[in-house]
Scaffold this motif. Structure first.
Motif, short mmCIF file in Angstrom:
data_model
loop_
_atom_site.label_atom_id
_atom_site.label_comp_id
_atom_site.label_asym_id
_atom_site.label_seq_id
_atom_site.Cartn_x
_atom_site.Cartn_y
_atom_site.Cartn_z
N ALA A 103 -2.25 -5.30 -13.64
CA ALA A 103 -2.56 -4.75 -12.33
C ALA A 103 -3.64 -3.68 -12.45
O ALA A 103 -3.95 -3.20 -13.54
N VAL B 10 -1.74 -7.00 1.33
CA VAL B 10 -2.57 -5.84 1.69
C VAL B 10 -3.46 -6.13 2.89
O VAL B 10 -3.83 -5.21 3.63
N TYR C 47 -4.84 -0.06 3.96
CA TYR C 47 -5.26 -0.42 2.61
C TYR C 47 -6.72 -0.02 2.37
O TYR C 47 -7.61 -0.30 3.18
N VAL D 19 -7.49 -8.25 -4.59
CA VAL D 19 -6.15 -7.67 -4.54
C VAL D 19 -5.35 -8.32 -3.42
O VAL D 19 -5.84 -8.54 -2.31
N GLU E 135 0.46 -4.55 -3.33
CA GLU E 135 0.38 -3.17 -3.82
C GLU E 135 1.76 -2.52 -3.79
O GLU E 135 2.55 -2.74 -2.87
N CYS F 108 3.00 1.48 -4.22
CA CYS F 108 2.56 2.87 -4.38
C CYS F 108 3.79 3.75 -4.29
O CYS F 108 4.54 3.69 -3.30
N ASP G 284 -0.10 4.35 -8.27
CA ASP G 284 -0.46 3.19 -7.46
C ASP G 284 -0.73 1.98 -8.35
O ASP G 284 -1.45 2.08 -9.35
N GLN H 240 -1.84 -2.26 -8.05
CA GLN H 240 -2.34 -3.32 -7.18
C GLN H 240 -2.52 -4.59 -8.01
O GLN H 240 -3.09 -4.56 -9.10
N TRP H 241 -2.01 -5.72 -7.45
CA TRP H 241 -2.05 -7.00 -8.16
C TRP H 241 -2.98 -7.98 -7.47
O TRP H 241 -3.14 -7.96 -6.24
N CYS H 242 -3.56 -8.85 -8.30
CA CYS H 242 -4.41 -9.93 -7.78
C CYS H 242 -3.72 -11.29 -7.89
O CYS H 242 -4.16 -12.26 -7.26
#
Length: 458
Positions: free
Chosen positions: A22, A71, A77, A84, A87, A89, A104, A106-108
């Motif tokens: 991430a 997101v 966002y 991305v 997320e 957080c 924080d 965040q993943w793709c």
């Protein structure tokens, strides 16, 4: 093993990145913003984020974790990279449960968020405790302070706001408690208006400098402009130069003096302390930068004020002209605001016989004479070649007539005569119609031999 809060954040991000595919970042509160102190997995990150901005700002303000599976569906966002999708957080809390930052992720790629939420919250709790144990979030750096204060100076809407922002910035950046600006004025150097200094030293400095007088202030400013910035070494037992004796009487033991603006137009910024200290040259340089920024902002406001004055004033007489006059009569009070239409008798003959330069001298002389005959608060406008209008507030029409007669007497003392028509607005009457009635009263004076006053019918 981390020895600083920033190291603790960087090691947390590095360790987490080994297991979480991430984009990871830690943002901590520094002054009035969230600053990114550690990050990985992105081509670019936001260096600072204003409070309540984005998902990170929302989590920091609320202290509540945000789990965002899509997101694109969350209006808060902040795009960090284009691919991305999800997320998590979580707030970084101190042992008392107060947010000091956020962690924080965040993943793709597709990911199960629930386990990562639990892991992130446990890590954030340990990180928060470690940050507090190390003394809390990092302090605002000098460059960050300088940037913040430069922005405040640039956005200051008035001269007073610029002066206030300048002395506040000087105190903050130098860490010395007292700051005073000495600026050029019509009667010589003067102290800037008080801006709420935090202690008694500033008040004592002001009192001593005020007692010393403009000449002493002038010598102090001249010294700064002639030789450049100066500062004390913090060595006891050495006498000050005579120019600084008023400051020593005020209790100053540490002093930074930097020039402000150009010689003859600007002034000097004095930053002081009661303690014996040795300011480092970097601090002096930063105060010089602030002084330069303050002068640029002050000069810009003064230039804009001159341009506005030129745009609203007649360049020959200095009186306001038709634009401001239209705004003024639009606010006329029925029965109270009188309009006095004024015309110079025989002005065309002056121009035809002696030339336009002579005519200009007549207009300037009359403008000064008419201004001098008006009361405080009355307003005089030039709305045409030899046409003037006075706007005055009166209780009765007879009062307006008396003032108009004073104007005719003032004109006679210059060797010229004027005709004056007087009108008071009727209820519901437009300003334009009131002025037309004043003009008609003026023409009545012209028909009856000029050099007089006529009141329009109510």
């Amino acid at each position: 093993m981390a020895s600083t809060a920033v190291e603790a954040c960087q090691w947390t991000v590095t360790a987490l990145a080994r297991y979480a595919p991430a984009t990871i970042s830690v943002l901590l509160q520094v002054h009035d913003r969230l600053r990114c102190v550690a990050a990985t997995g992105s081509w670019q990150v936001f260096s600072t984020v204003p409070p309540q901005t984005g998902i990170v700002g929302r989590v920091y303000e609320s202290g509540v974790t945000a789990v965002v599976p899509d997101v694109a569906a969350d209006p808060d966002y902040l795009p960090v990279r284009p691919d991305v999708t999800a997320e998590v957080c979580v707030p970084v809390l101190d042992p008392a449960g107060r947010p000091i930052g956020v962690l924080d992720l965040q993943w793709c790629d597709p990911v199960e968020l629930a386990p990562w939420r639990e892991t992130a919250e446990r890590l954030a709790a340990r990180l928060g405790a470690r940050i507090v144990a190390l003394g809390g979030p990092p302090a605002e750096s000098r460059s960050e302070k300088l940037l913040r204060h430069a922005a405040a100076l640039t956005s200051a809407p008035t001269e007073w706001d610029v002066l206030s922002a300048a002395v506040t910035a000087a105190r903050d950046v130098s860490t010395l408690p007292a700051a005073v600006l000495v600026l050029a004025g019509p009667a010589g150097p003067r102290l800037d208006p008080p801006t709420g200094g935090p202690g008694e030293l500033e008040a004592r400095i002001r009192a001593e400098l005020a007692e010393a007088g403009p000449a002493a202030l002038g010598r102090m400013v001249s010294r700064a402009h002639r030789y450049g910035a100066g500062y004390t070494l913090g060595e006891p037992g050495h006498p000050p130069v005579a120019d600084h004796e008023p400051l020593v009487r005020a209790g100053v033991r540490t002093l930074i003096v930097v020039p402000v603006g150009p010689a003859g137009e600007g002034g000097a910024l004095l930053v002081a302390d009661e303690r014996l200290l040795r300011p480092d040259p970097t601090t002096v340089n930063l105060v010089e930068l602030l002084a330069g920024q303050a002068w640029s902002c002050l000069d810009r406001l003064r230039t804009l004020a001159r341009l506005r004055e030129q745009a609203s004033s007649d360049p020959l007489t200095g009186l306001r002209h038709t634009g401001p006059f239209g705004q003024r009569i639009a606010a006329a009070t029925p029965g109270r605001t009188a309009l006095l239409a004024i015309d110079v008798d025989g002005f065309k003959t002056v121009n035809d016989t002696y030339g336009h330069q002579a005519g200009d001298r007549v207009l300037v002389g009359l403008a000064r004479a008419l201004e001098g005959a008006l009361r405080q608060g009355d307003e005089l406008y030039r709305i045409g070649g030899d046409e003037f209008v006075a706007v005055i507030e009166v209780n009765r029409p007879e009062e307006a007539v008396r003032i108009a007669e004073r104007l005719t007497e003032a004109a006679r003392r210059t060797g010229r005569t004027i005709s004056v028509g007087v009108a008071l607005p009727r209820p519901g009457e437009s300003p334009e119609l009131t002025l037309r009635r004043a003009d008609q009263a003026l023409y009545a004076v012209k028909r009856h031999g000029r050099d007089g006053v006529h009141l329009a019918a109510a």
